[in-house]
Design an enzyme around this catalytic site. Structure first.
Site, mmCIF file in Angstrom:
data_model
loop_
_atom_site.group_PDB
_atom_site.id
_atom_site.type_symbol
_atom_site.label_atom_id
_atom_site.label_comp_id
_atom_site.label_asym_id
_atom_site.label_seq_id
_atom_site.Cartn_x
_atom_site.Cartn_y
_atom_site.Cartn_z
ATOM 1 C CB SER A 1 20.168 0.925 -5.695
ATOM 2 O OG SER A 1 20.576 -0.383 -5.552
ATOM 3 C CG HIS B 1 25.348 -0.576 -6.003
ATOM 4 N ND1 HIS B 1 24.803 -0.455 -4.754
ATOM 5 C CD2 HIS B 1 24.412 -1.194 -6.742
ATOM 6 C CE1 HIS B 1 23.583 -0.970 -4.761
ATOM 7 N NE2 HIS B 1 23.320 -1.428 -5.959
ATOM 8 C CG HIS C 1 23.850 -5.896 -2.677
ATOM 9 N ND1 HIS C 1 24.655 -5.040 -3.384
ATOM 10 C CD2 HIS C 1 22.792 -5.175 -2.249
ATOM 11 C CE1 HIS C 1 24.099 -3.834 -3.391
ATOM 12 N NE2 HIS C 1 22.964 -3.884 -2.714
ATOM 13 C CE1 TYR D 1 23.051 -8.087 -6.247
ATOM 14 C CE2 TYR D 1 21.513 -7.577 -4.483
ATOM 15 C CZ TYR D 1 22.326 -7.165 -5.518
ATOM 16 O OH TYR D 1 22.422 -5.836 -5.821
ATOM 17 C CD GLU D 2 27.470 -7.144 -5.046
ATOM 18 O OE1 GLU D 2 28.353 -6.734 -5.802
ATOM 19 O OE2 GLU D 2 27.190 -6.570 -3.975
ATOM 20 C CB ALA E 1 16.418 1.362 -4.092
ATOM 21 C CG MET F 1 17.137 -7.732 -3.295
ATOM 22 S SD MET F 1 17.705 -7.965 -4.982
ATOM 23 C CE MET F 1 16.132 -7.959 -5.863
ATOM 24 C CB SER F 2 20.727 -4.185 0.956
ATOM 25 O OG SER F 2 19.831 -3.098 1.078
ATOM 26 C CG ASN G 1 10.260 -1.297 -7.373
ATOM 27 O OD1 ASN G 1 11.356 -1.007 -6.878
ATOM 28 N ND2 ASN G 1 9.665 -2.462 -7.158
ATOM 29 C CG HIS H 1 18.962 -2.289 -11.456
ATOM 30 N ND1 HIS H 1 18.881 -2.176 -10.071
ATOM 31 C CD2 HIS H 1 20.154 -1.728 -11.791
ATOM 32 C CE1 HIS H 1 19.967 -1.573 -9.615
ATOM 33 N NE2 HIS H 1 20.752 -1.293 -10.633
#
Ligand code: HPA
Length: 272
Positions: A28, A59, A81, A83-84, A111, A209-210, A233, A245
């Site tokens: 990201s 992305h 990802h 989650y996609e 990230a 998340m990756s 963050n 995001h």
């Protein structure tokens, strides 16, 4: 799967006039690195046989191959990802394809939220190890011995020599680069404060998340890995503010020059 990754690899190789040995997965907001690649050959994912398509803003979905700091590289500008809605095999398909193409070293970037309270947004963190908290594994199902062993060793999932190389690079550049353990969660919801407190107790320094699926597939395939997180963050519950995001994208944009300088130096000085 093997036939599919061979078909994808052949399609890509026919478009390239180089033989890349270093793969880059750009997370990201970090895809800007691909813009520095010289004599780029750009291949949108949707053109590649059997490749999934990426769906998240921030992305891009394309491969960029060419020279970077004298190295022949193949970069993924945007990744897939879990989650996609892709399954783990789809998420790691590009790593399989990279192996077919001849990639020996993989730089994985992302990230991530800082769990470690000594971190600050904008820090770069060299990943020393990970915790697979995704409840799934890309190597589930029958194993193709041609690809790698049934029970691959993960005790040096992130190559120790590459971690040292990264520390030396940071020293040379006078950069304060952190080191730590990356926790891979599925997302897409950010974590709760309680989950972050739990992950800190479990030994996590950053969360995202990756990365975990791709690094697992790379280890299986015998590709050595260097991982870099941009702490975009502080993780949930550390600061009294919600996570967005937009903050992730803003921070990665802010540290752009540091990130580019670091990765370019890593490539320039990478032992063959
Ligand atoms: N949690 C999970 N994934 C992330 C975060 C986070 O705080 N920041 C960037 N990706």
């Amino acid at each position: 799967m093997t036939l599919q990754s061979k078909e994808a690899a052949t399609f890509i190789q026919e478009k390239l006039n180089i033989e890349p040995t270093v793969g880059l997965i750009l997370g990201s907001g970090l895809g800007v690195l691909a813009e520095e690649i010289e004599n780029p050959v750009i291949i949108p994912y949707q053109e590649i046989p059997h490749f999934p398509e990426s769906t998240v803003s921030g992305h891009k979905g394309q491969l960029v191959a060419g020279q970077l700091q004298g190295r022949q590289v193949l970069a993924m500008q945007g990744r897939f990802h879990y989650y996609e809605g892709y399954d783990m095999k789809q998420v790691t398909f590009p790593v399989r394809v990279m192996k077919e193409i001849g990639i020996e070293t993989l730089f994985v970037t992302n990230a991530a939220g800082g769990i470690n309270k000594e971190f600050e947004p904008g820090n770069l963190m060299v990943i020393t190890d990970h915790i697979n908290n995704m409840g799934d594994n890309p190597l589930m199902g029958s194993n193709d011995e041609e690809l790698g062993p049934r029970f691959p060793d993960m005790s040096e999932a992130y190559d120790r020599a590459l971690i040292q190389h990264a520390e030396q690079s940071a020293d040379r550049l006078g950069m304060q680069v952190k080191k730590g353990v990356y926790v891979g969660n599925t997302g897409p919801a950010y974590e709760t404060g309680a989950e972050i407190r739990m992950l800190r107790i479990l030994g996590g320094d950053a969360v995202g998340m990756s990365t975990v699926p791709e690094v697992t597939a790379a280890n299986h395939a015998g590709i050595r890995v260097l991982g870099i997180s941009c702490i975009s963050n502080m993780a949930a519950g550390i600061l009294d503010q919600p996570l967005t995001h937009d903050e992730v994208i803003e921070t990665t944009a802010r540290v752009r020059e540091d990130f580019l300088g670091f990765v370019k130096d890593l490539l320039k000085t990478l032992p063959a």
